[in-house]
Design an enzyme around this catalytic site. Structure first.
Site, PDB file in Angstrom:
ATOM      1  N   ASP A   1      43.726  50.606  -1.081  1.00  0.00           N
ATOM      2  CA  ASP A   1      42.522  51.100  -1.762  1.00  0.00           C
ATOM      3  C   ASP A   1      41.725  52.053  -0.883  1.00  0.00           C
ATOM      4  OD1 ASP A   1      41.678  49.174   0.040  1.00  0.00           O
ATOM      5  OD2 ASP A   1      41.155  47.706  -1.495  1.00  0.00           O
TER       6      ASP A   1
ATOM      7  N   ASN B   1      35.227  36.787  -4.069  1.00  0.00           N
ATOM      8  CA  ASN B   1      35.337  36.538  -5.517  1.00  0.00           C
ATOM      9  C   ASN B   1      36.789  36.565  -5.997  1.00  0.00           C
ATOM     10  OD1 ASN B   1      35.991  39.222  -5.408  1.00  0.00           O
ATOM     11  ND2 ASN B   1      34.300  39.956  -6.670  1.00  0.00           N
TER      12      ASN B   1
ATOM     13  N   HIS C   1      39.007  38.942  -5.262  1.00  0.00           N
ATOM     14  CA  HIS C   1      39.631  40.253  -5.471  1.00  0.00           C
ATOM     15  C   HIS C   1      40.760  40.507  -4.463  1.00  0.00           C
ATOM     16  CE1 HIS C   1      36.386  42.314  -2.793  1.00  0.00           C
ATOM     17  NE2 HIS C   1      37.534  42.551  -2.196  1.00  0.00           N
TER      18      HIS C   1
ATOM     19  N   GLU D   1      38.863  43.688  -9.141  1.00  0.00           N
ATOM     20  CA  GLU D   1      37.778  42.719  -9.299  1.00  0.00           C
ATOM     21  C   GLU D   1      38.105  41.725 -10.417  1.00  0.00           C
ATOM     22  OE1 GLU D   1      35.516  42.516  -7.149  1.00  0.00           O
ATOM     23  OE2 GLU D   1      34.478  44.393  -6.712  1.00  0.00           O
TER      24      GLU D   1
HETATM   25  C1  GLP Z   1      37.579  44.904   0.853  1.00  0.00           C
HETATM   26  C2  GLP Z   1      38.950  45.490   0.637  1.00  0.00           C
HETATM   27  C3  GLP Z   1      39.926  44.428   0.287  1.00  0.00           C
HETATM   28  C4  GLP Z   1      39.826  43.325   1.325  1.00  0.00           C
HETATM   29  C5  GLP Z   1      38.470  42.691   1.263  1.00  0.00           C
HETATM   30  C6  GLP Z   1      38.282  41.539   2.227  1.00  0.00           C
HETATM   31  O1  GLP Z   1      36.907  44.673  -0.331  1.00  0.00           O
HETATM   32  N1  GLP Z   1      38.990  46.479  -0.367  1.00  0.00           N
HETATM   33  O2  GLP Z   1      41.223  44.972   0.237  1.00  0.00           O
HETATM   34  O3  GLP Z   1      40.810  42.372   1.093  1.00  0.00           O
HETATM   35  O4  GLP Z   1      37.562  43.708   1.595  1.00  0.00           O
HETATM   36  O5  GLP Z   1      37.676  42.010   3.394  1.00  0.00           O
HETATM   37  P1  GLP Z   1      37.385  41.184   4.670  1.00  0.00           P
HETATM   38  O6  GLP Z   1      38.700  40.980   5.334  1.00  0.00           O
HETATM   39  O7  GLP Z   1      36.473  42.066   5.468  1.00  0.00           O
HETATM   40  O8  GLP Z   1      36.740  39.920   4.262  1.00  0.00           O
END
Ligand code: GLP
Length: 233
Positions: A67, A136, A138, A143
């Site tokens: 992403d 959440n 995702h 989402e």
């Molecule tokens: C972002 C990314 C996701 C990732 C998520 C979790 O939203 N787009 O791909 O999995 O963060 O991030 P973190 O590892 O900082 O908790």
């Protein structure tokens, strides 16, 4: 679904790096799906350390990031392009032409999404995909409520995701939209490894463990995959 409970974040990072490097050893032309966020930083650090000993690790590897934020330039310090350069690409011998990120600054984002999905298909889909986990549920930026057959597209980010990621933006201004590969794109990957570490992910992991598959919890789609490993700490 397979589960491995790691002792701590260091152990999770070592295990994830070991899986990634083993996949490259097994197939030097492997196609990787790569995540961003705080969780995979330790994995990337260990991969870089190992690759400095075996210089040609990434020479023939292709990567697709999951992403990217929309509406900010690639050079923006909060962009996933900047993140990937900092945490991996600037330190390994990957051919920049093989390191794909769905540029969120493209003039026509919808066309970019269609091209990105076609590029993944052209690479015979993802071979091994690492995922982080949103609080959440995702995965990528898919989402809650995302159809499980979704493909690469532009999405609106939820308020909770923008709050969770605000710390990664110096000014706290997280873009409202992003490009993400779809859940269908993720499920096409031959292997999947989900990484989740820390207190803030406990509830999401507990919900995933129940085995209930529902579009209100995107990560539950992974129960439909036949080779998915969850590494938690
Ligand atoms: C972002 C990314 C996701 C990732 C998520 C979790 O939203 N787009 O791909 O999995 O963060 O991030 P973190 O590892 O900082 O908790």
């Amino acid at each position: 679904m397979n589960w491995e409970e790691c002792e701590d974040y260091g152990a999770l990072s070592r295990r994830a790096a070991e899986i990634l490097l083993a996949a490259i050893r097994e197939d030097p032309r492997v196609v990787l799906g790569l995540p961003t966020g705080r969780t995979p930083v330790g994995m990337y650090d260990r991969v870089i350390a190992e690759c400095s000993r075996h210089y040609h690790c990434f020479r023939d590897v292709t990567t697709f990031n999951l992403d990217e934020y929309a509406g900010i330039p690639r050079e923006h310090p909060g962009s996933y392009c900047a993140y990937m350069k900092q945490h991996l690409f600037d330190h390994v011998d990957i051919d920049p032409a093989n390191a794909h990120i769905p540029g969120g600054d493209a003039p026509d984002l919808d066309a970019k999404c269609i091209r990105y999905e076609a590029e993944i298909a052209g690479a015979s889909s993802l071979g091994l995909t690492f995922l982080g986990l949103g609080q959440n549920g995702h995965i990528g930026f898919n989402e809650p409520g995302t159809p499980f057959d979704s493909r690469t597209r532009v999405v609106e980010l939820s308020h909770s995701t923008r709050v969770a990621n605000a710390g990664l933006f110096v000014d706290g201004k997280v873009p409202a939209r992003a490009i993400t590969i779809g859940i269908g794109t993720i499920l096409d990957s031959k292997r999947i490894v989900l990484l989740a570490s820390g207190e803030s992910k406990r509830d999401a992991i507990a919900r995933l463990r129940t085995g209930e598959v529902d579009e209100s919890f995107p990560a539950s789609a992974l129960w439909k995959h036949r080779d998915c490993l969850v590494l938690s700490a």
